[in-house]
Scaffold this motif. Sequence first.
Motif, PDB file in Angstrom:
ATOM      1  N   ALA A  36       0.837  -1.211   0.000  1.00 40.00           N
ATOM      2  CA  ALA A  36       0.000   0.000   0.000  1.00 40.00           C
ATOM      3  C   ALA A  36       0.870   1.259   0.000  1.00 40.00           C
ATOM      4  O   ALA A  36       0.546   2.254  -0.666  1.00 40.00           O
ATOM      5  N   LEU A  37       1.964   1.209   0.761  1.00 36.52           N
ATOM      6  CA  LEU A  37       2.843   2.392   0.815  1.00 36.52           C
ATOM      7  C   LEU A  37       3.441   2.696  -0.559  1.00 36.52           C
ATOM      8  O   LEU A  37       3.500   3.845  -0.995  1.00 36.52           O
ATOM      9  N   ILE A  38       3.881   1.645  -1.238  1.00 35.28           N
ATOM     10  CA  ILE A  38       4.482   1.854  -2.563  1.00 35.28           C
ATOM     11  C   ILE A  38       3.415   2.323  -3.566  1.00 35.28           C
ATOM     12  O   ILE A  38       3.665   3.230  -4.371  1.00 35.28           O
ATOM     13  N   SER A  39       2.203   1.731  -3.467  1.00 38.31           N
ATOM     14  CA  SER A  39       1.125   2.150  -4.385  1.00 38.31           C
ATOM     15  C   SER A  39       0.811   3.630  -4.227  1.00 38.31           C
ATOM     16  O   SER A  39       0.610   4.344  -5.218  1.00 38.31           O
ATOM     17  N   ALA A  40       0.771   4.094  -2.972  1.00 34.87           N
ATOM     18  CA  ALA A  40       0.439   5.508  -2.720  1.00 34.87           C
ATOM     19  C   ALA A  40       1.466   6.422  -3.384  1.00 34.87           C
ATOM     20  O   ALA A  40       1.122   7.449  -3.991  1.00 34.87           O
ATOM     21  N   ILE A  41       2.738   6.055  -3.296  1.00 34.59           N
ATOM     22  CA  ILE A  41       3.781   6.897  -3.915  1.00 34.59           C
ATOM     23  C   ILE A  41       3.670   6.838  -5.435  1.00 34.59           C
ATOM     24  O   ILE A  41       3.775   7.862  -6.121  1.00 34.59           O
ATOM     25  N   ARG A  42       3.435   5.635  -5.956  1.00 35.39           N
ATOM     26  CA  ARG A  42       3.328   5.510  -7.421  1.00 35.39           C
ATOM     27  C   ARG A  42       2.194   6.369  -7.965  1.00 35.39           C
ATOM     28  O   ARG A  42       2.303   6.978  -9.022  1.00 35.39           O
ATOM     29  N   ALA A  94       9.785   2.492   0.775  1.00 34.11           N
ATOM     30  CA  ALA A  94       9.046   3.741   0.983  1.00 34.11           C
ATOM     31  C   ALA A  94       9.734   4.710   1.961  1.00 34.11           C
ATOM     32  O   ALA A  94       9.809   5.918   1.666  1.00 34.11           O
ATOM     33  N   PRO A  95      10.242   4.267   3.115  1.00 34.33           N
ATOM     34  CA  PRO A  95      10.854   5.257   4.028  1.00 34.33           C
ATOM     35  C   PRO A  95      12.059   5.964   3.408  1.00 34.33           C
ATOM     36  O   PRO A  95      12.265   7.163   3.641  1.00 34.33           O
ATOM     37  N   MET A  96      12.840   5.245   2.609  1.00 29.40           N
ATOM     38  CA  MET A  96      13.979   5.910   1.946  1.00 29.40           C
ATOM     39  C   MET A  96      13.467   6.919   0.923  1.00 29.40           C
ATOM     40  O   MET A  96      14.033   8.012   0.751  1.00 29.40           O
ATOM     41  N   GLN A  97      12.366   6.592   0.259  1.00 27.29           N
ATOM     42  CA  GLN A  97      11.789   7.562  -0.692  1.00 27.29           C
ATOM     43  C   GLN A  97      11.369   8.832   0.049  1.00 27.29           C
ATOM     44  O   GLN A  97      11.518   9.937  -0.471  1.00 27.29           O
ATOM     45  N   THR A  98      10.823   8.667   1.256  1.00 27.95           N
ATOM     46  CA  THR A  98      10.424   9.851   2.040  1.00 27.95           C
ATOM     47  C   THR A  98      11.634  10.742   2.296  1.00 27.95           C
ATOM     48  O   THR A  98      11.589  11.971   2.125  1.00 27.95           O
ATOM     49  N   PHE A  99      12.719  10.110   2.724  1.00 20.31           N
ATOM     50  CA  PHE A  99      13.935  10.875   3.035  1.00 20.31           C
ATOM     51  C   PHE A  99      14.423  11.645   1.808  1.00 20.31           C
ATOM     52  O   PHE A  99      14.766  12.826   1.889  1.00 20.31           O
TER      53      PHE A  99
END
Length: 369
Positions: free
Chosen positions: A71-77, A115-120
């Motif tokens: 779900a986290l990856i889908s939200a970013i995509r 996902a957390p690394m993408q946030t950073f």
Amino acid sequence: MRHLIAFVFILLTISNLSAQNRTLVAYYSYTGNVRSIVDELKGLTNADIVEIQPAKEGERYEADNYAIGSALISAIRENPDKAESYPEIKPLSVDFGLYDNIIVATPLWWSNMAAPMQTFLFANGAEMAGKNIALIVSSASSGISSVVADAKRLIPNGKFVGEPLWINNKNRSDMPTLLANWTKTLDFKSNMTEKLYITIGSVTLTATLAENAATQALVAALRESPITYSATDYGSFEKVGPLGRSLPTANEQTTTEPGDIVLYNGSQIVIFYGSNSWDYTRLGKIDNATQQELKAALGEGDCTITLSLSAENNSENQNNSETPTGIRQSDRTATPDGPMYDLQGRRISAPVRGQIYIQGGEKKFKFSN
Ligand SMILES: Cc1cc2nc3c(=O)[nH]c(=O)nc-3n(C[C@H](O)[C@H](O)[C@H](O)COP(=O)(O)O)c2cc1C
């Protein structure tokens, strides 16, 4: 406390750490694979290390057939440009201005960057503009091309260096060797503006290096230790002396100007305060010094010159604990009889004889005591 500062600095004191070439390793690890890689990396580099941690502790991303992670990856995509698409991480305080090189080490989740690394990177990618970026990706088996694309999207103006290192379940047992070989291929320096510090007595000048094989070899030698040599005055236009080693040559007919630094005969370094025409290999140019200032700094007759990559390496500067700040900063508060600064922008109490210094926004020369 939910939002703990999770900023772990591991400062490895290796002698040649300099502000000109500092490396930060930013990593995230959920199940420990990337952490093992970073642990191994600690023995190979003199990097500072920062760990990215999700704000929500104890999350099980793999539960229910990886439902949360998915779900986290889908939200970013779906909305990669919106901050709300990225899961919260614990606050970090990183001074990116200190670093020239950043190694991003991340797991792969559903083909993308975890996902957390993408946030950073979403929050800090702009601050990484112009820096050398290298990437390490750990997956079970999936290829990493989408993770590389994520990194380039999130750090749009980073200078991506070398091939990303991909560790997966097939090659994981070879990770230490793969990592050691990979770090050797990283050529962070070639993208760097390395400064050469030239000390003659109490005066230290900086020079901008040319980019060629000779300067690469010179910088490699100076990373080992500063070079001190005896220079002879020649022709009333130059100081020439033996480097104590040969550098690769790319000689071409050159008419030099004051401030030019060249290699002569493969192993002699020449600093010009005048001009000459000969076959030389260009090494660099002294920054912001007039011919008169150069003559004054180099003095008359023979002299001893020390070359180094950091102001800290020259003995005169070792007694001065202030960090170089740049001349422009000192100019902002300048008054004609106000504070005095050396050419690296450090405050000095009084100039010594022969020293070029800055006062009231002007370069001055101390003729006598
Ligand atoms: C939510 C999630 C999704 C994942 N998706 C993939 C995948 O699509 N392909 C794959 O090869 N590995 C996948 N993995 C496995 C990790 O990429 C791999 O185990 C990695 O080494 C984990 O690094 P870490 O231990 O530092 O967290 C996934 C792991 C998680 C937790």
